[in-house]
Design a protein around this motif. Structure first.
Motif, short mmCIF file in Angstrom:
data_model
loop_
_atom_site.label_atom_id
_atom_site.label_comp_id
_atom_site.label_asym_id
_atom_site.label_seq_id
_atom_site.Cartn_x
_atom_site.Cartn_y
_atom_site.Cartn_z
N GLU A 19 0.82 -1.21 0.00
CA GLU A 19 0.00 0.00 0.00
C GLU A 19 0.85 1.26 0.00
O GLU A 19 0.55 2.24 -0.70
CB GLU A 19 -0.94 -0.02 1.20
CG GLU A 19 -2.01 -1.10 1.14
CD GLU A 19 -2.85 -1.12 2.40
OE1 GLU A 19 -3.74 -0.27 2.54
OE2 GLU A 19 -2.60 -2.00 3.26
N VAL A 20 1.91 1.26 0.78
CA VAL A 20 2.79 2.44 0.82
C VAL A 20 3.48 2.63 -0.52
O VAL A 20 3.54 3.75 -1.05
CB VAL A 20 3.83 2.28 1.95
CG1 VAL A 20 4.86 3.40 1.90
CG2 VAL A 20 3.15 2.26 3.31
N ALA A 21 4.00 1.55 -1.09
CA ALA A 21 4.72 1.65 -2.37
C ALA A 21 3.80 2.19 -3.47
O ALA A 21 4.23 3.00 -4.30
CB ALA A 21 5.28 0.29 -2.75
N ALA A 22 2.55 1.76 -3.47
CA ALA A 22 1.61 2.23 -4.49
C ALA A 22 1.43 3.73 -4.41
O ALA A 22 1.36 4.42 -5.45
CB ALA A 22 0.27 1.52 -4.33
N MET A 215 2.82 0.63 8.19
CA MET A 215 2.56 0.32 6.78
C MET A 215 1.24 -0.43 6.61
O MET A 215 0.68 -0.48 5.51
CB MET A 215 3.71 -0.50 6.17
CG MET A 215 3.91 -1.88 6.79
SD MET A 215 4.85 -1.84 8.33
CE MET A 215 6.49 -1.65 7.68
N PHE A 216 0.71 -0.99 7.71
CA PHE A 216 -0.60 -1.62 7.71
C PHE A 216 -1.66 -0.73 8.35
O PHE A 216 -2.75 -0.58 7.82
CB PHE A 216 -0.55 -2.96 8.46
CG PHE A 216 0.35 -3.97 7.82
CD1 PHE A 216 -0.08 -4.70 6.72
CD2 PHE A 216 1.62 -4.21 8.30
CE1 PHE A 216 0.74 -5.64 6.11
CE2 PHE A 216 2.46 -5.14 7.71
CZ PHE A 216 2.03 -5.86 6.62
N GLU A 221 -0.73 7.74 5.69
CA GLU A 221 -0.01 8.71 6.52
C GLU A 221 1.49 8.46 6.47
O GLU A 221 2.29 9.40 6.40
CB GLU A 221 -0.52 8.65 7.96
CG GLU A 221 -1.96 9.13 8.13
CD GLU A 221 -3.01 8.05 7.85
OE1 GLU A 221 -2.65 6.97 7.31
OE2 GLU A 221 -4.19 8.28 8.18
N LEU A 222 1.89 7.18 6.49
CA LEU A 222 3.32 6.88 6.40
C LEU A 222 3.86 7.29 5.04
O LEU A 222 4.96 7.86 4.94
CB LEU A 222 3.56 5.39 6.64
CG LEU A 222 5.00 4.91 6.54
CD1 LEU A 222 5.91 5.67 7.50
CD2 LEU A 222 5.10 3.41 6.79
N ALA A 223 3.10 7.06 3.98
CA ALA A 223 3.53 7.48 2.66
C ALA A 223 3.73 8.99 2.60
O ALA A 223 4.69 9.48 1.99
CB ALA A 223 2.52 7.04 1.60
#
Length: 240
Positions: A19-22, A215-216, A221-223
């Motif tokens: 999800e973060v990478a996307a 990341m889950f 928010e982390l992105a």
């Protein structure tokens, strides 16, 4: 454009960053989630801590990456911190996400005195591996039932040697351009080693109101935190 190399902590592989990478890619950057030796789809590959350092350096060099933002979560902060100083001017910044940081001559377990005996006993009882997470281990970390189930289902035994072998640093960690992300449901104190590093001019602190696996629990928010690092936004502007 930044090149993010994303390394998850113990038991996890590249899948943890989907999800973060996307979101990083949607913002125009490249994201390279990395599975370390002995984990996830790379189970069965022998690994010590220095194997993991080489995994990270080799990925950067194989892809000939520049403007690299190295991201290490939890355990992975130890090999990521060592790899960061080995990739030289390819590095833009290193981000430690609720992570351990390497101490020259120290290991993961030596930096966790209250849990050292427990971890070493578990490794000895499970043929040299630290057994994977359970749902109970994820409680109180801002995760819903579906997220916990996903983590537990994907977790694989972690090679014990990576946790007991010492780190090797050629220079002071304080010289790296770094951001430390503290996840507050896992405790407000980043620990004495990180607190000392944050006193230097090259380290900044970001606090996130979530648990140890953002990341889950808070991928968007982390992105955003990671995107702020890449574009050179003031880290102070996203501090809690």
């Amino acid at each position: 454009m930044a090149n993010y190399v994303l390394v998850a902590g113990a038991w996890l592989g590249s899948w943890a960053w989907e999800e973060v990478a996307a979101q990083l890619r949607a913002a125009g950057h490249d994201a390279h989630p990395l599975t370390l030796s002995g984990l996830a789809e790379r189970q069965g590959v022998p690994a010590g801590q220095q194997t993991h350092v080489r995994d990270i350096v080799a990925e950067v060099e194989r892809l000939d990456l520049r403007e690299v933002v190295l991201v290490g979560h939890s355990y992975a902060g130890i090999p990521v911190g060592q790899a960061a100083e080995r990739i030289g001017d390819r590095l833009a910044r290193v981000v430690f996400v609720d992570a351990n940081v390497p101490v020259d001559g120290g290991s993961f377990v030596s930096g966790w005195p209250d849990g050292r005996a427990m971890v070493e006993a578990a490794i000895a009882a499970h043929d040299g591996f630290w057994p994977p997470l359970t749902a109970a281990d994820c409680a109180g970390q801002g995760l819903d039932a579906e997220q916990i189930a996903r983590i537990v289902a994907g977790a694989t035994p972690h090679p014990g040697a990576t946790l007991t072998e010492p780190a090797e640093l050629a220079a002071r960690l304080s010289e790296l351009p770094a951001v430390y992300v503290k996840c507050l449901l896992d405790g407000e104190d980043p620990g004495p080693e990180v607190a000392a590093l944050l006193k230097g001019e090259r380290w900044s602190l970001v606090r996130m109101p979530t648990g140890h696996w953002p990341m889950f629990s808070q991928p968007a928010e982390l992105a955003q935190v990671l995107l702020g690092v890449a574009v050179g936004a003031s880290v102070a502007g996203v501090r809690a």
